[in-house]
Design a protein around this motif. Structure first.
Motif, PDB file in Angstrom:
ATOM      1  N   ALA A   8      40.315  42.831  36.762  1.00 41.49           N
ATOM      2  CA  ALA A   8      40.695  42.467  38.125  1.00 41.49           C
ATOM      3  C   ALA A   8      41.397  41.117  38.167  1.00 41.49           C
ATOM      4  CB  ALA A   8      39.447  42.440  39.020  1.00 41.49           C
ATOM      5  N   ILE A   9      40.896  40.142  37.406  1.00 39.02           N
ATOM      6  CA  ILE A   9      41.536  38.831  37.356  1.00 39.02           C
ATOM      7  C   ILE A   9      42.927  38.939  36.736  1.00 39.02           C
ATOM      8  CG2 ILE A   9      41.396  36.539  36.292  1.00 39.02           C
ATOM      9  CD1 ILE A   9      38.325  36.782  36.570  1.00 39.02           C
ATOM     10  N   ALA A  10      43.047  39.731  35.676  1.00 40.37           N
ATOM     11  CA  ALA A  10      44.361  39.940  35.057  1.00 40.37           C
ATOM     12  C   ALA A  10      45.341  40.570  36.049  1.00 40.37           C
ATOM     13  CB  ALA A  10      44.227  40.816  33.812  1.00 40.37           C
ATOM     14  N   LEU A  11      44.851  41.497  36.871  1.00 40.41           N
ATOM     15  CA  LEU A  11      45.708  42.138  37.872  1.00 40.41           C
ATOM     16  C   LEU A  11      46.168  41.127  38.917  1.00 40.41           C
ATOM     17  CD1 LEU A  11      46.904  44.744  39.083  1.00 40.41           C
ATOM     18  CD2 LEU A  11      44.739  45.075  40.292  1.00 40.41           C
ATOM     19  N   LEU A  12      45.266  40.256  39.373  1.00 38.17           N
ATOM     20  CA  LEU A  12      45.644  39.236  40.349  1.00 38.17           C
ATOM     21  C   LEU A  12      46.671  38.268  39.776  1.00 38.17           C
ATOM     22  CD1 LEU A  12      42.213  38.384  42.030  1.00 38.17           C
ATOM     23  CD2 LEU A  12      44.178  39.478  43.109  1.00 38.17           C
ATOM     24  N   LEU A  13      46.465  37.855  38.534  1.00 38.90           N
ATOM     25  CA  LEU A  13      47.409  36.917  37.911  1.00 38.90           C
ATOM     26  C   LEU A  13      48.769  37.574  37.701  1.00 38.90           C
ATOM     27  CD1 LEU A  13      45.075  35.215  35.276  1.00 38.90           C
ATOM     28  CD2 LEU A  13      45.900  34.261  37.436  1.00 38.90           C
ATOM     29  N   ILE A  42      43.061  51.412  34.772  1.00 45.65           N
ATOM     30  CA  ILE A  42      44.484  51.753  34.703  1.00 45.65           C
ATOM     31  C   ILE A  42      44.735  53.108  35.348  1.00 45.65           C
ATOM     32  CG2 ILE A  42      46.398  52.213  33.120  1.00 45.65           C
ATOM     33  CD1 ILE A  42      45.182  50.236  31.176  1.00 45.65           C
ATOM     34  N   GLY A  43      43.777  54.022  35.211  1.00 46.38           N
ATOM     35  CA  GLY A  43      43.947  55.349  35.779  1.00 46.38           C
ATOM     36  C   GLY A  43      44.150  55.323  37.285  1.00 46.38           C
ATOM     37  N   TRP A  44      43.348  54.518  37.998  1.00 45.26           N
ATOM     38  CA  TRP A  44      43.495  54.476  39.449  1.00 45.26           C
ATOM     39  C   TRP A  44      44.757  53.752  39.870  1.00 45.26           C
ATOM     40  CZ3 TRP A  44      41.575  57.748  42.537  1.00 45.26           C
ATOM     41  CH2 TRP A  44      40.351  58.354  42.265  1.00 45.26           C
ATOM     42  N   LEU A  45      45.193  52.757  39.097  1.00 42.00           N
ATOM     43  CA  LEU A  45      46.478  52.119  39.383  1.00 42.00           C
ATOM     44  C   LEU A  45      47.612  53.133  39.225  1.00 42.00           C
ATOM     45  CD1 LEU A  45      46.111  48.646  37.625  1.00 42.00           C
ATOM     46  CD2 LEU A  45      46.023  49.139  40.070  1.00 42.00           C
ATOM     47  N   GLY A 102      47.411  47.104  48.049  1.00 37.28           N
ATOM     48  CA  GLY A 102      46.478  47.850  47.213  1.00 37.28           C
ATOM     49  C   GLY A 102      45.938  47.053  46.048  1.00 37.28           C
ATOM     50  N   PHE A 103      46.799  46.291  45.351  1.00 37.05           N
ATOM     51  CA  PHE A 103      46.355  45.537  44.181  1.00 37.05           C
ATOM     52  C   PHE A 103      45.336  44.472  44.569  1.00 37.05           C
ATOM     53  CE2 PHE A 103      50.625  46.512  41.965  1.00 37.05           C
ATOM     54  CZ  PHE A 103      50.094  47.702  41.500  1.00 37.05           C
ATOM     55  N   THR A 104      45.637  43.726  45.628  1.00 34.97           N
ATOM     56  CA  THR A 104      44.727  42.666  46.059  1.00 34.97           C
ATOM     57  C   THR A 104      43.384  43.239  46.498  1.00 34.97           C
ATOM     58  OG1 THR A 104      46.591  41.303  46.762  1.00 34.97           O
ATOM     59  CG2 THR A 104      44.430  40.765  47.681  1.00 34.97           C
ATOM     60  N   THR A 105      43.422  44.331  47.265  1.00 39.27           N
ATOM     61  CA  THR A 105      42.181  44.956  47.732  1.00 39.27           C
ATOM     62  C   THR A 105      41.349  45.455  46.557  1.00 39.27           C
ATOM     63  OG1 THR A 105      43.253  45.630  49.798  1.00 39.27           O
ATOM     64  CG2 THR A 105      41.235  46.799  49.166  1.00 39.27           C
ATOM     65  N   MET A 106      41.994  46.130  45.613  1.00 40.88           N
ATOM     66  CA  MET A 106      41.267  46.670  44.475  1.00 40.88           C
ATOM     67  C   MET A 106      40.660  45.557  43.629  1.00 40.88           C
ATOM     68  SD  MET A 106      42.710  49.147  41.454  1.00 40.88           S
ATOM     69  CE  MET A 106      41.656  49.681  40.107  1.00 40.88           C
ATOM     70  N   ALA A 107      41.419  44.487  43.401  1.00 42.03           N
ATOM     71  CA  ALA A 107      40.941  43.406  42.539  1.00 42.03           C
ATOM     72  C   ALA A 107      39.747  42.679  43.160  1.00 42.03           C
ATOM     73  CB  ALA A 107      42.076  42.423  42.259  1.00 42.03           C
ATOM     74  N   TYR A 108      39.864  42.308  44.428  1.00 41.89           N
ATOM     75  CA  TYR A 108      38.767  41.566  45.066  1.00 41.89           C
ATOM     76  C   TYR A 108      37.536  42.443  45.271  1.00 41.89           C
ATOM     77  CZ  TYR A 108      41.206  37.189  45.967  1.00 41.89           C
ATOM     78  OH  TYR A 108      41.834  35.973  45.808  1.00 41.89           O
ATOM     79  N   ALA A 109      37.732  43.710  45.621  1.00 42.02           N
ATOM     80  CA  ALA A 109      36.575  44.608  45.763  1.00 42.02           C
ATOM     81  C   ALA A 109      35.847  44.752  44.429  1.00 42.02           C
ATOM     82  CB  ALA A 109      37.038  45.972  46.272  1.00 42.02           C
ATOM     83  N   THR A 110      36.608  44.826  43.341  1.00 41.82           N
ATOM     84  CA  THR A 110      35.995  44.905  42.014  1.00 41.82           C
ATOM     85  C   THR A 110      35.183  43.652  41.705  1.00 41.82           C
ATOM     86  OG1 THR A 110      37.792  46.310  41.207  1.00 41.82           O
ATOM     87  CG2 THR A 110      36.452  45.186  39.548  1.00 41.82           C
ATOM     88  N   LEU A 111      35.744  42.483  42.009  1.00 34.49           N
ATOM     89  CA  LEU A 111      35.045  41.221  41.721  1.00 34.49           C
ATOM     90  C   LEU A 111      33.759  41.121  42.536  1.00 34.49           C
ATOM     91  CD1 LEU A 111      38.091  38.774  41.601  1.00 34.49           C
ATOM     92  CD2 LEU A 111      36.704  39.544  39.676  1.00 34.49           C
ATOM     93  N   PHE A 112      33.836  41.433  43.822  1.00 32.16           N
ATOM     94  CA  PHE A 112      32.634  41.338  44.666  1.00 32.16           C
ATOM     95  C   PHE A 112      31.593  42.385  44.267  1.00 32.16           C
ATOM     96  CE2 PHE A 112      35.444  39.188  47.873  1.00 32.16           C
ATOM     97  CZ  PHE A 112      34.701  38.022  47.949  1.00 32.16           C
ATOM     98  N   GLY A 113      32.037  43.599  43.961  1.00 35.47           N
ATOM     99  CA  GLY A 113      31.096  44.651  43.606  1.00 35.47           C
ATOM    100  C   GLY A 113      30.443  44.472  42.254  1.00 35.47           C
ATOM    101  N   SER A 114      31.071  43.688  41.379  1.00 37.71           N
ATOM    102  CA  SER A 114      30.533  43.481  40.032  1.00 37.71           C
ATOM    103  C   SER A 114      29.288  42.605  40.043  1.00 37.71           C
ATOM    104  CB  SER A 114      31.592  42.828  39.132  1.00 37.71           C
ATOM    105  OG  SER A 114      32.731  43.640  39.019  1.00 37.71           O
ATOM    106  N   VAL A 115      29.232  41.655  40.970  1.00 37.76           N
ATOM    107  CA  VAL A 115      28.153  40.660  40.956  1.00 37.76           C
ATOM    108  C   VAL A 115      26.770  41.301  41.089  1.00 37.76           C
ATOM    109  CG1 VAL A 115      27.208  38.631  42.114  1.00 37.76           C
ATOM    110  CG2 VAL A 115      29.683  38.845  41.778  1.00 37.76           C
ATOM    111  N   PRO A 116      26.500  42.150  42.089  1.00 34.45           N
ATOM    112  CA  PRO A 116      25.158  42.741  42.194  1.00 34.45           C
ATOM    113  C   PRO A 116      24.780  43.595  40.984  1.00 34.45           C
ATOM    114  CG  PRO A 116      26.363  43.028  44.243  1.00 34.45           C
ATOM    115  CD  PRO A 116      27.352  42.558  43.231  1.00 34.45           C
ATOM    116  N   ILE A 117      25.769  44.333  40.435  1.00 32.58           N
ATOM    117  CA  ILE A 117      25.463  45.175  39.280  1.00 32.58           C
ATOM    118  C   ILE A 117      25.054  44.324  38.087  1.00 32.58           C
ATOM    119  CG2 ILE A 117      26.482  46.715  37.558  1.00 32.58           C
ATOM    120  CD1 ILE A 117      27.949  48.114  39.722  1.00 32.58           C
ATOM    121  N   LEU A 118      25.773  43.233  37.846  1.00 29.94           N
ATOM    122  CA  LEU A 118      25.432  42.363  36.711  1.00 29.94           C
ATOM    123  C   LEU A 118      24.064  41.714  36.919  1.00 29.94           C
ATOM    124  CD1 LEU A 118      28.890  40.681  35.999  1.00 29.94           C
ATOM    125  CD2 LEU A 118      27.709  42.405  34.613  1.00 29.94           C
TER     126      LEU A 118
END
Length: 327
Positions: free
Chosen positions: A75-80, A257-260, A208-224
């Protein structure tokens, strides 16, 4: 009064040549998008079996922990790549909406899908998740965005009957773990449908890219946070090179990559022309599961799957009346 000068033959020929070149480029893009879509169906169909093989080694908890160590990096790579070092300016409300989207789409949906696939079978997982559009129709109706027409109701009833037939073999055979996995997957399909509806206004506003990247970052925290205490007991050293390759393939290639790529296919071909291709995934998943993990099928299971998919197709693609948009 001046006479109108007719277009010269050379100019007409030039315009025709440009139009033909544009049509040829569009035709080429359409063919490329179709081949990419078919390749993705193959990748996603295989991914059910690949995930089960990886989780057999590291457990679903280990798979989730490893996945959400990699996904934030993607997600960070996508934002950059999209924005460079200057990240988009988001309001507090945008961040809150993206956090809720990430929890629904990643923490809850991916978490339940992972355990559902582990408890169920590859083919069953693909069939149950293909019922997601039914939940989308229900959610749209609850939000007064669409009416459910006669054919939508018929299609939903047919699909429900198909799911019952599909599950009956496991229920009668006492396969409670597999049945529980299928029910978890049904719940996961409803979560993804809600995620799809909730993501639309954010994608339209933020991209789409921004939404996907930030949603991934926020959703990762509780799982970790939830999986980290248990990750110490995962037999990471048991991961052989083929298992590591399969894990990276399932997370980076298939999931990210598949969803992109699927988003690009939808942009080129249109959602209406692309969505029916998803009904190829259960047959692909079934054949690959039979070849690589030895999954077996009975006629009752096949009939239930066909009836379920037919009901979903009727409900999804037959025209339904749309309510006027509300502010």
């Amino acid at each position: 009064m001046t006479d109108q000068v007719p277009a010269t033959p050379s100019r007409n020929s030039s315009d025709d040549a440009l139009a033909q070149a544009h049509a040829a480029r569009q035709s080429l893009r359409q063919r490329q998008a179709l081949w990419v879509a078919l390749a993705l169906i193959l990748v996603w169909g295989a991914n059910f079996s690949i995930q089960k093989l990886v989780m057999h080694v590291v457990s679903p908890t280990g798979f989730l922990f490893g996945r959400y160590l990699l996904m934030p990096l993607c997600a960070i790579a996508l934002l950059l790549w999209r924005h460079g070092l200057t990240l988009p300016v988001l309001t507090r409300q945008d961040l809150w909406d993206l956090a809720k989207l990430g929890i629904i789409g990643h923490t809850l949906h991916v978490g339940t899908v992972t355990y559902g696939v582990h408890w169920s079978t590859a083919f069953s997982s693909s069939v149950i998740l293909a019922c997601g559009p039914l939940f989308t129709l229900i959610i749209l109706r609850l939000h007064d965005l669409e009416r459910l027409g006669r054919f939508q109701i018929v299609g939903m009833a047919v699909a429900c009957c198909g799911v019952l037939v599909f599950l009956s073999e496991k229920l009668l055979g006492g396969s409670w773990q597999a049945t529980g996995g299928d029910l978890v997957l049904l719940f996961a399909a409803s979560l993804f449908s809600y995620y799809t509806v909730a993501a639309k206004p954010l994608i339209e506003r933020l991209g789409g890219f921004t939404t996907m990247a930030y949603a991934t970052l926020f959703g990762s925290v509780p799982i970790l946070i939830l999986t980290a205490p248990l990750a110490v007991d995962v037999p990471w050293l048991a991961m052989t090179p083929p298992v590591i390759v399969a894990f990276v393939w399932a997370v980076v290639v298939s999931a990210f990559i598949g969803w992109l790529a699927w988003g690009w296919v939808n942009a080129v071909r249109g959602v209406a022309r692309t969505a029916p291709l998803m009904y190829l995934m259960p047959p692909v998943a079934g054949v690959l599961a039979w070849v690589f993990v030895g999954e077996s099928f009975t006629w009752l299971k096949i009939v239930g799957a066909l009836v379920s998919l037919a009901g979903v197709a009727i409900a999804q693609f037959v025209h339904q009346p749309t309510l006027p948009a509300r502010n």
